[in-house]
Design a protein around this motif. Structure first.
Motif, PDB file in Angstrom:
ATOM      1  N   SER A   1       0.828  -1.191   0.000  1.00 49.58           N
ATOM      2  CA  SER A   1       0.000   0.000   0.000  1.00 49.58           C
ATOM      3  C   SER A   1       0.869   1.250   0.000  1.00 49.58           C
ATOM      4  O   SER A   1       1.823   1.352   0.781  1.00 49.58           O
ATOM      5  N   ARG A   2       0.542   2.188  -0.875  1.00 50.49           N
ATOM      6  CA  ARG A   2       1.284   3.440  -1.015  1.00 50.49           C
ATOM      7  C   ARG A   2       2.784   3.190  -1.213  1.00 50.49           C
ATOM      8  O   ARG A   2       3.639   3.903  -0.684  1.00 50.49           O
TER       9      ARG A   2
ATOM     10  N   LEU B   1      -2.847   2.336   7.731  1.00 52.70           N
ATOM     11  CA  LEU B   1      -3.639   3.531   7.467  1.00 52.70           C
ATOM     12  C   LEU B   1      -2.887   4.775   7.942  1.00 52.70           C
ATOM     13  O   LEU B   1      -1.980   4.690   8.761  1.00 52.70           O
ATOM     14  N   SER B   2      -3.304   5.911   7.439  1.00 50.81           N
ATOM     15  CA  SER B   2      -2.743   7.171   7.907  1.00 50.81           C
ATOM     16  C   SER B   2      -3.176   7.420   9.350  1.00 50.81           C
ATOM     17  O   SER B   2      -4.102   6.772   9.865  1.00 50.81           O
ATOM     18  N   VAL B   3      -2.537   8.370   9.999  1.00 46.89           N
ATOM     19  CA  VAL B   3      -2.915   8.726  11.364  1.00 46.89           C
ATOM     20  C   VAL B   3      -4.374   9.155  11.408  1.00 46.89           C
ATOM     21  O   VAL B   3      -5.132   8.770  12.303  1.00 46.89           O
TER      22      VAL B   3
ATOM     23  N   LEU C   1     -16.498   3.831   9.404  1.00 46.49           N
ATOM     24  CA  LEU C   1     -15.085   3.891   9.763  1.00 46.49           C
ATOM     25  C   LEU C   1     -14.236   4.720   8.810  1.00 46.49           C
ATOM     26  O   LEU C   1     -13.042   4.919   9.061  1.00 46.49           O
ATOM     27  N   GLY C   2     -14.792   5.175   7.713  1.00 53.19           N
ATOM     28  CA  GLY C   2     -14.035   5.952   6.746  1.00 53.19           C
ATOM     29  C   GLY C   2     -13.649   5.136   5.525  1.00 53.19           C
ATOM     30  O   GLY C   2     -13.529   3.903   5.586  1.00 53.19           O
ATOM     31  N   HIS C   3     -13.446   5.837   4.411  1.00 47.36           N
ATOM     32  CA  HIS C   3     -13.117   5.156   3.154  1.00 47.36           C
ATOM     33  C   HIS C   3     -11.737   4.509   3.194  1.00 47.36           C
ATOM     34  O   HIS C   3     -11.496   3.528   2.480  1.00 47.36           O
ATOM     35  N   GLU C   4     -10.839   5.016   4.008  1.00 49.14           N
ATOM     36  CA  GLU C   4      -9.465   4.506   3.955  1.00 49.14           C
ATOM     37  C   GLU C   4      -9.393   3.038   4.356  1.00 49.14           C
ATOM     38  O   GLU C   4      -8.674   2.248   3.731  1.00 49.14           O
TER      39      GLU C   4
ATOM     40  N   PRO D   1      -6.671  -1.709  -4.956  1.00 51.81           N
ATOM     41  CA  PRO D   1      -6.860  -1.167  -6.303  1.00 51.81           C
ATOM     42  C   PRO D   1      -6.741   0.349  -6.353  1.00 51.81           C
ATOM     43  O   PRO D   1      -6.450   0.909  -7.413  1.00 51.81           O
ATOM     44  N   VAL D   2      -6.944   1.018  -5.228  1.00 50.32           N
ATOM     45  CA  VAL D   2      -6.875   2.472  -5.218  1.00 50.32           C
ATOM     46  C   VAL D   2      -5.494   2.990  -5.617  1.00 50.32           C
ATOM     47  O   VAL D   2      -5.346   4.132  -6.065  1.00 50.32           O
ATOM     48  N   ASP D   3      -4.457   2.146  -5.505  1.00 51.63           N
ATOM     49  CA  ASP D   3      -3.106   2.563  -5.873  1.00 51.63           C
ATOM     50  C   ASP D   3      -2.853   2.493  -7.375  1.00 51.63           C
ATOM     51  O   ASP D   3      -1.782   2.907  -7.844  1.00 51.63           O
ATOM     52  N   GLY D   4      -3.774   1.925  -8.135  1.00 53.48           N
ATOM     53  CA  GLY D   4      -3.646   1.931  -9.584  1.00 53.48           C
ATOM     54  C   GLY D   4      -2.654   0.942 -10.157  1.00 53.48           C
ATOM     55  O   GLY D   4      -2.228   1.095 -11.309  1.00 53.48           O
ATOM     56  N   ARG D   5      -2.295  -0.068  -9.399  1.00 57.18           N
ATOM     57  CA  ARG D   5      -1.382  -1.105  -9.919  1.00 57.18           C
ATOM     58  C   ARG D   5      -2.146  -2.075 -10.827  1.00 57.18           C
ATOM     59  O   ARG D   5      -3.371  -2.154 -10.781  1.00 57.18           O
ATOM     60  N   THR D   6      -1.391  -2.819 -11.622  1.00 56.78           N
ATOM     61  CA  THR D   6      -2.034  -3.813 -12.484  1.00 56.78           C
ATOM     62  C   THR D   6      -2.407  -5.065 -11.706  1.00 56.78           C
ATOM     63  O   THR D   6      -3.527  -5.566 -11.818  1.00 56.78           O
TER      64      THR D   6
END
Length: 484
Positions: free
Chosen positions: A101-102, A127-129, A160-163, A339-344
């Motif tokens: 991730s990221r 996840l982010s802070v 819980l949020g989209h993240e 998938p949000v990272d746009g990898r194949t």
């Protein structure tokens, strides 16, 4: 529409035709034979097994489809044992995994239900802070009833949020369904969470309740199991057992029409019309829809609305030293990709680490596979094999620093391979089954209905077989046959 007049059978035992030779159809045939029926199984393609398929790469046995079975449901393990594979059942050599991730690899968090945590701290680092903090504020929200059904992604994102959805729920669900978490039915895909939410106002409390129940009855047995040589060897073993008990299995014999007759059913193929007392349809939803268009327009319409996702598996073999020397290679069996990272690729599995029979059969090789394709991404699968291999290598290079070239590759496409379970899927399945049940001696089973996993498919097949054999006309035939 007039129907042909097939030659009636002379054997007093009821004759059931099974349409479809995947694991569901084979399991149905196995169950029917145990109940005293005569069985003819018709498979349209030249091979049995459906999405279970074994193969080799540079001499190493590999699965080119599904590779493991849920061991804590009994159906698949019991079937494997009954057809002589008990000694070949083996759990994965490692169960740890990562999330890429990221641009960084993170150990798969513990203490979650399909990515939904019971404690925000479980996802710290992944996840982010702010993402972790957002989970902790769920207690400030008003209760949100799940109703008859709800999307997993939409509900979890609201609470819980989209993240948390984008970084963990989505890749986990995508690994099972190749689908979109924001469309997938919670009731169908994560039923234990859906049921817990019917009695809890908080999502975190619902997850904690599930975890508490699990802690009261701890289990040390493996969650998943494989089969030495690959789970793709299971269909062949079941087929052998079916044939040994007199079952007639025919490949390359697609069913062209299905018609009710005074005595039961006429099943027409290119070669002949087969008379049957009962029929079990274990074929894909679109195929079942076409065959039922005349006899049950309602069931046909419902089946036609079941959508499928396509995917490809890219299996590659490398010199083992090229992988084991990589400092960026994470421990465990592989990694998932949001998938949000746009990898194949959506996942990578280190087969040599995960399955001991792969490692032992090719000690000089490191075998891994990537998966490509999610719901709505069919365009990716139109690329040539070499392009899919190249895209996989680029992502692997970015993830773990892999620069070596594979010594062998195998690309397996599963077009329309995974039925989708959108919100409302359980109700749709109930309506389909209700319509089908109005036709005496007809049932449906398989991945489109109660789950895409191997045990769920086998359970669906056994249910269909048991219901068919309970049909009054078939039950009388079984009794008559047993008494003669």
């Amino acid at each position: 529409m007039s129907s042909p007049n097939p030659t009636p059978p002379t054997d007093p035992a009821p004759h059931v035709v099974v349409i479809g030779g995947g694991i569901s159809g084979l399991a149905a045939a196995d169950r029917l034979l145990s109940a005293g029926a005569r069985v003819t199984l018709l498979e349209a393609t030249d091979r049995l097994g459906g999405k279970l398929r074994s193969g080799e790469i540079e001499g190493a046995p590999v699965d080119l489809g599904a590779e493991s079975m849920l061991a804590r449901r009994p159906e698949a393990v019991d079937l494997a044992r009954s057809v002589g594979l008990a000694e070949r059942l083996q759990p994965p050599a490692t169960t740890s995994a990562s999330v890429w991730s990221r641009g960084e690899l993170h150990a798969m968090p513990k203490g979650h239900v399909m990515g939904v945590p019971g404690d925000a701290s479980a996802l710290a680092g992944l996840l982010s802070v702010e993402g972790v903090a957002r989970i902790g504020r769920e207690g400030d929200l008003r209760p949100a009833p799940v109703g008859d059904d709800v999307s997993v992604g939409e509900y979890v994102a609201e609470r819980l949020g989209h993240e948390v959805v984008d970084r963990l729920v989505e890749p986990l669900l995508g690994g099972v369904y190749a689908g979109d978490a924001y469309r997938i039915s919670m009731r169908a895909a994560v039923p234990q969470l859906y049921e817990a939410l019917r009695t809890h106002d908080s999502l975190l409390d619902a997850v904690r309740a599930i975890q508490a129940r699990a802690a009261e009855h701890p289990r040390t047995d493996a969650v998943f199991t494989g089969i030495d040589g690959g789970v793709g060897t299971l269909p062949g073993a079941v087929a052998d057992a079916v044939r040994a008990r007199g079952g007639d299995i025919r490949t390359e014999e697609p069913v062209l029409a299905l018609t009710r007759t005074a005595a039961g059913w006429a099943v027409r193929t290119e070669r002949e019309t087969v008379a049957a007392d009962g029929v079990i349809m274990a074929n894909p939803a679109w195929s079942a829809s076409a065959l039922l268009a005349h006899e049950s327009p309602g069931a046909s319409a419902g089946l036609a609305r079941i959508e499928y996702a396509s995917m490809a598996l890219v299996t590659m073999a490398f010199p083992r030293a090229a992988l084991t020397a990589l400092p960026g290679l994470p421990d465990g069996s592989g990694f998932l990709v949001p998938p949000v990272d746009g990898r194949t690729i959506k996942a990578a599995t280190f087969s040599t680490r995960k399955w001991s029979w792969v490692a032992e059969s090719a000690p000089e090789l490191f075998v891994l596979r990537t998966s490509i394709g999610r719901y709505g991404e069919e365009d990716q699968l139109q690329h040539e094999d070499a392009e899919l291999v190249g895209a996989s290598l680029r992502d692997l290079g970015a993830a773990v620093g892999l620069a070596a070239r594979p010594v062998a590759t195998e690309v397996t496409r599963w077009i329309g391979g995974l039925p989708q379970y959108p919100v409302g899927h359980p109700a749709r399945v109930a309506r389909i089954r209700e319509a089908v049940a109005r036709l005496p001696g007809l049932r449906v089973c398989g991945a489109p209905y109660d789950g895409v996993g191997i045990p769920a498919c086998i359970a669906s097949a056994r249910r269909a077989a048991d219901e068919i054999m309970a049909t009054p006309t078939l039950a009388r035939g079984t009794d008559r046959g047993a008494g003669e």
